[in-house]
Design a protein around this motif. Structure first.
Motif, PDB file in Angstrom:
ATOM      1  N   LEU A 100     -28.980 -37.364  16.264  1.00 36.78           N
ATOM      2  CA  LEU A 100     -29.973 -38.432  16.441  1.00 36.78           C
ATOM      3  C   LEU A 100     -31.209 -38.188  15.569  1.00 36.78           C
ATOM      4  O   LEU A 100     -31.744 -39.124  14.963  1.00 36.78           O
ATOM      5  CB  LEU A 100     -30.392 -38.540  17.909  1.00 36.78           C
ATOM      6  N   GLU A 101     -31.645 -36.941  15.496  1.00 42.13           N
ATOM      7  CA  GLU A 101     -32.798 -36.602  14.657  1.00 42.13           C
ATOM      8  C   GLU A 101     -32.476 -36.807  13.174  1.00 42.13           C
ATOM      9  O   GLU A 101     -33.303 -37.303  12.420  1.00 42.13           O
ATOM     10  CB  GLU A 101     -33.254 -35.160  14.910  1.00 42.13           C
ATOM     11  N   VAL A 102     -31.278 -36.429  12.777  1.00 46.31           N
ATOM     12  CA  VAL A 102     -30.876 -36.581  11.374  1.00 46.31           C
ATOM     13  C   VAL A 102     -30.847 -38.059  10.986  1.00 46.31           C
ATOM     14  O   VAL A 102     -31.202 -38.415   9.856  1.00 46.31           O
ATOM     15  CB  VAL A 102     -29.515 -35.895  11.107  1.00 46.31           C
ATOM     16  N   ILE A 103     -30.472 -38.916  11.909  1.00 45.28           N
ATOM     17  CA  ILE A 103     -30.443 -40.357  11.624  1.00 45.28           C
ATOM     18  C   ILE A 103     -31.828 -40.838  11.187  1.00 45.28           C
ATOM     19  O   ILE A 103     -31.945 -41.679  10.288  1.00 45.28           O
ATOM     20  CB  ILE A 103     -29.895 -41.150  12.828  1.00 45.28           C
ATOM     21  N   LYS A 104     -32.870 -40.278  11.763  1.00 44.79           N
ATOM     22  CA  LYS A 104     -34.241 -40.631  11.349  1.00 44.79           C
ATOM     23  C   LYS A 104     -34.477 -40.238   9.890  1.00 44.79           C
ATOM     24  O   LYS A 104     -35.077 -40.989   9.124  1.00 44.79           O
ATOM     25  CB  LYS A 104     -35.270 -39.943  12.251  1.00 44.79           C
ATOM     26  N   LEU A 105     -33.995 -39.058   9.518  1.00 45.10           N
ATOM     27  CA  LEU A 105     -34.137 -38.595   8.136  1.00 45.10           C
ATOM     28  C   LEU A 105     -33.297 -39.451   7.195  1.00 45.10           C
ATOM     29  O   LEU A 105     -33.721 -39.736   6.069  1.00 45.10           O
ATOM     30  CB  LEU A 105     -33.732 -37.120   8.030  1.00 45.10           C
ATOM     31  N   ILE A 106     -32.149 -39.887   7.644  1.00 41.95           N
ATOM     32  CA  ILE A 106     -31.282 -40.750   6.833  1.00 41.95           C
ATOM     33  C   ILE A 106     -32.026 -42.032   6.467  1.00 41.95           C
ATOM     34  O   ILE A 106     -31.945 -42.499   5.331  1.00 41.95           O
ATOM     35  CB  ILE A 106     -29.974 -41.101   7.595  1.00 41.95           C
ATOM     36  N   LYS A 107     -32.746 -42.581   7.416  1.00 41.91           N
ATOM     37  CA  LYS A 107     -33.519 -43.806   7.154  1.00 41.91           C
ATOM     38  C   LYS A 107     -34.560 -43.571   6.051  1.00 41.91           C
ATOM     39  O   LYS A 107     -34.759 -44.429   5.194  1.00 41.91           O
ATOM     40  CB  LYS A 107     -34.177 -44.297   8.441  1.00 41.91           C
TER      41      LYS A 107
ATOM     42  N   TYR B   8     -29.180 -42.511  -1.739  1.00 42.23           N
ATOM     43  CA  TYR B   8     -27.983 -42.857  -0.978  1.00 42.23           C
ATOM     44  C   TYR B   8     -26.944 -41.743  -0.925  1.00 42.23           C
ATOM     45  O   TYR B   8     -26.292 -41.564   0.107  1.00 42.23           O
ATOM     46  CB  TYR B   8     -27.352 -44.141  -1.529  1.00 42.23           C
ATOM     47  N   VAL B   9     -26.768 -41.008  -1.990  1.00 45.35           N
ATOM     48  CA  VAL B   9     -25.768 -39.936  -1.992  1.00 45.35           C
ATOM     49  C   VAL B   9     -26.147 -38.869  -0.968  1.00 45.35           C
ATOM     50  O   VAL B   9     -25.314 -38.453  -0.158  1.00 45.35           O
ATOM     51  CB  VAL B   9     -25.603 -39.317  -3.404  1.00 45.35           C
ATOM     52  N   PHE B  10     -27.400 -38.447  -0.996  1.00 40.77           N
ATOM     53  CA  PHE B  10     -27.854 -37.459  -0.019  1.00 40.77           C
ATOM     54  C   PHE B  10     -27.744 -38.017   1.399  1.00 40.77           C
ATOM     55  O   PHE B  10     -27.294 -37.320   2.313  1.00 40.77           O
ATOM     56  CB  PHE B  10     -29.304 -37.037  -0.294  1.00 40.77           C
ATOM     57  N   ALA B  11     -28.161 -39.252   1.582  1.00 37.06           N
ATOM     58  CA  ALA B  11     -28.111 -39.875   2.902  1.00 37.06           C
ATOM     59  C   ALA B  11     -26.685 -39.919   3.436  1.00 37.06           C
ATOM     60  O   ALA B  11     -26.432 -39.553   4.592  1.00 37.06           O
ATOM     61  CB  ALA B  11     -28.702 -41.287   2.851  1.00 37.06           C
ATOM     62  N   ASP B  12     -25.760 -40.356   2.610  1.00 35.18           N
ATOM     63  CA  ASP B  12     -24.371 -40.487   3.058  1.00 35.18           C
ATOM     64  C   ASP B  12     -23.739 -39.134   3.358  1.00 35.18           C
ATOM     65  O   ASP B  12     -23.056 -38.971   4.375  1.00 35.18           O
ATOM     66  CB  ASP B  12     -23.541 -41.236   2.017  1.00 35.18           C
ATOM     67  N   GLN B  13     -23.948 -38.163   2.491  1.00 41.93           N
ATOM     68  CA  GLN B  13     -23.361 -36.831   2.701  1.00 41.93           C
ATOM     69  C   GLN B  13     -23.934 -36.176   3.963  1.00 41.93           C
ATOM     70  O   GLN B  13     -23.199 -35.607   4.763  1.00 41.93           O
ATOM     71  CB  GLN B  13     -23.615 -35.937   1.485  1.00 41.93           C
ATOM     72  N   LEU B  14     -25.244 -36.255   4.116  1.00 37.95           N
ATOM     73  CA  LEU B  14     -25.893 -35.657   5.277  1.00 37.95           C
ATOM     74  C   LEU B  14     -25.454 -36.355   6.559  1.00 37.95           C
ATOM     75  O   LEU B  14     -25.174 -35.698   7.566  1.00 37.95           O
ATOM     76  CB  LEU B  14     -27.414 -35.697   5.120  1.00 37.95           C
ATOM     77  N   LEU B  15     -25.389 -37.663   6.529  1.00 36.59           N
ATOM     78  CA  LEU B  15     -24.966 -38.406   7.723  1.00 36.59           C
ATOM     79  C   LEU B  15     -23.553 -38.009   8.136  1.00 36.59           C
ATOM     80  O   LEU B  15     -23.280 -37.766   9.306  1.00 36.59           O
ATOM     81  CB  LEU B  15     -25.033 -39.916   7.475  1.00 36.59           C
TER      82      LEU B  15
ATOM     83  N   ALA C  33     -23.564 -34.137   9.397  1.00 40.43           N
ATOM     84  CA  ALA C  33     -24.362 -33.912  10.614  1.00 40.43           C
ATOM     85  C   ALA C  33     -23.751 -34.574  11.845  1.00 40.43           C
ATOM     86  O   ALA C  33     -23.773 -33.994  12.933  1.00 40.43           O
ATOM     87  CB  ALA C  33     -25.792 -34.398  10.404  1.00 40.43           C
ATOM     88  N   THR C  34     -23.212 -35.767  11.681  1.00 37.18           N
ATOM     89  CA  THR C  34     -22.614 -36.441  12.837  1.00 37.18           C
ATOM     90  C   THR C  34     -21.221 -35.898  13.150  1.00 37.18           C
ATOM     91  O   THR C  34     -20.766 -35.980  14.287  1.00 37.18           O
ATOM     92  CB  THR C  34     -22.555 -37.966  12.639  1.00 37.18           C
ATOM     93  N   SER C  35     -20.583 -35.310  12.166  1.00 36.32           N
ATOM     94  CA  SER C  35     -19.257 -34.719  12.371  1.00 36.32           C
ATOM     95  C   SER C  35     -19.318 -33.486  13.270  1.00 36.32           C
ATOM     96  O   SER C  35     -18.352 -33.183  13.973  1.00 36.32           O
ATOM     97  CB  SER C  35     -18.633 -34.366  11.024  1.00 36.32           C
TER      98      SER C  35
ATOM     99  N   GLU D 118     -41.147 -35.327   3.737  1.00 33.80           N
ATOM    100  CA  GLU D 118     -41.118 -34.849   5.111  1.00 33.80           C
ATOM    101  C   GLU D 118     -40.882 -33.340   5.159  1.00 33.80           C
ATOM    102  O   GLU D 118     -40.190 -32.787   4.307  1.00 33.80           O
ATOM    103  CB  GLU D 118     -39.989 -35.543   5.901  1.00 33.80           C
ATOM    104  N   ASN D 119     -41.447 -32.719   6.188  1.00 32.44           N
ATOM    105  CA  ASN D 119     -41.214 -31.294   6.418  1.00 32.44           C
ATOM    106  C   ASN D 119     -39.841 -31.149   7.090  1.00 32.44           C
ATOM    107  O   ASN D 119     -39.616 -31.675   8.167  1.00 32.44           O
ATOM    108  CB  ASN D 119     -42.314 -30.731   7.313  1.00 32.44           C
ATOM    109  N   LEU D 120     -38.942 -30.439   6.447  1.00 34.50           N
ATOM    110  CA  LEU D 120     -37.575 -30.294   6.957  1.00 34.50           C
ATOM    111  C   LEU D 120     -37.349 -28.976   7.698  1.00 34.50           C
ATOM    112  O   LEU D 120     -36.221 -28.695   8.114  1.00 34.50           O
ATOM    113  CB  LEU D 120     -36.571 -30.417   5.804  1.00 34.50           C
ATOM    114  N   ASP D 121     -38.394 -28.201   7.896  1.00 34.95           N
ATOM    115  CA  ASP D 121     -38.240 -26.901   8.556  1.00 34.95           C
ATOM    116  C   ASP D 121     -37.638 -27.022   9.954  1.00 34.95           C
ATOM    117  O   ASP D 121     -36.813 -26.200  10.341  1.00 34.95           O
ATOM    118  CB  ASP D 121     -39.573 -26.158   8.612  1.00 34.95           C
ATOM    119  N   GLY D 122     -38.030 -28.025  10.701  1.00 31.77           N
ATOM    120  CA  GLY D 122     -37.478 -28.226  12.042  1.00 31.77           C
ATOM    121  C   GLY D 122     -35.979 -28.491  12.001  1.00 31.77           C
ATOM    122  O   GLY D 122     -35.214 -27.957  12.814  1.00 31.77           O
ATOM    123  N   TYR D 123     -35.560 -29.303  11.047  1.00 28.69           N
ATOM    124  CA  TYR D 123     -34.130 -29.581  10.872  1.00 28.69           C
ATOM    125  C   TYR D 123     -33.389 -28.293  10.502  1.00 28.69           C
ATOM    126  O   TYR D 123     -32.313 -28.017  11.035  1.00 28.69           O
ATOM    127  CB  TYR D 123     -33.900 -30.597   9.749  1.00 28.69           C
TER     128      TYR D 123
END
Length: 115
Positions: free
Chosen positions: A11-18, A26-33, A36-38, A84-89
């Motif tokens: 759910l948190e990653v979905i925010k980053l995808i947006k 788009y490439v980073f968004a699609d690969q990460l989505l 992460a959801t898998s 964005e700060n990605l340290d939390g992720y």
């Protein structure tokens, strides 16, 4: 616990995808989505596994997906793709990697000792 944690992480990653899509990354968004959801999808499937071997196989896939997710997050961070700060992720995915690794190793050990 890992099932809920991986779900909340997705759910948190979905925010980053947006954010990534808004920047047309788009490439980073699609690969990460996908990766992460898998994680949570495979953990969820594992809990309904037909055997201990099936459980281990699904958890091992989740573990691999968590490592892939960590890779994409590191690329996005170190490539300065978003502000964005990605340290939390990165902290959370590191904990998920450790949890899944322990689950897989312990489960494999339990199977060996039962045989």
């Amino acid at each position: 616990m890992i099932e809920e944690r991986s779900f909340q992480f997705a759910l948190e990653v979905i925010k980053l995808i947006k954010v990534l899509r808004a920047k047309r990354e788009y490439v980073f968004a699609d690969q990460l989505l996908r990766s992460a959801t898998s994680i949570g999808a495979n953990v969820s499937e594992a809990s309904a596994g037909q055997s201990k071997k099936d459980f281990i196989a699904k958890m091992a896939i989740a573990s691999k997906e968590s490592r892939e997710t960590r890779y994409w997050l590191r690329l996005i961070k170190e490539g300065n793709i978003v502000e964005e700060n990605l340290d939390g992720y990165l902290d959370e995915i590191e904990q998920i990697v450790k949890m899944l690794t322990k689950i897989v190793k312990t489960s494999q050990l339990n199977v060996k000792t039962q045989n």
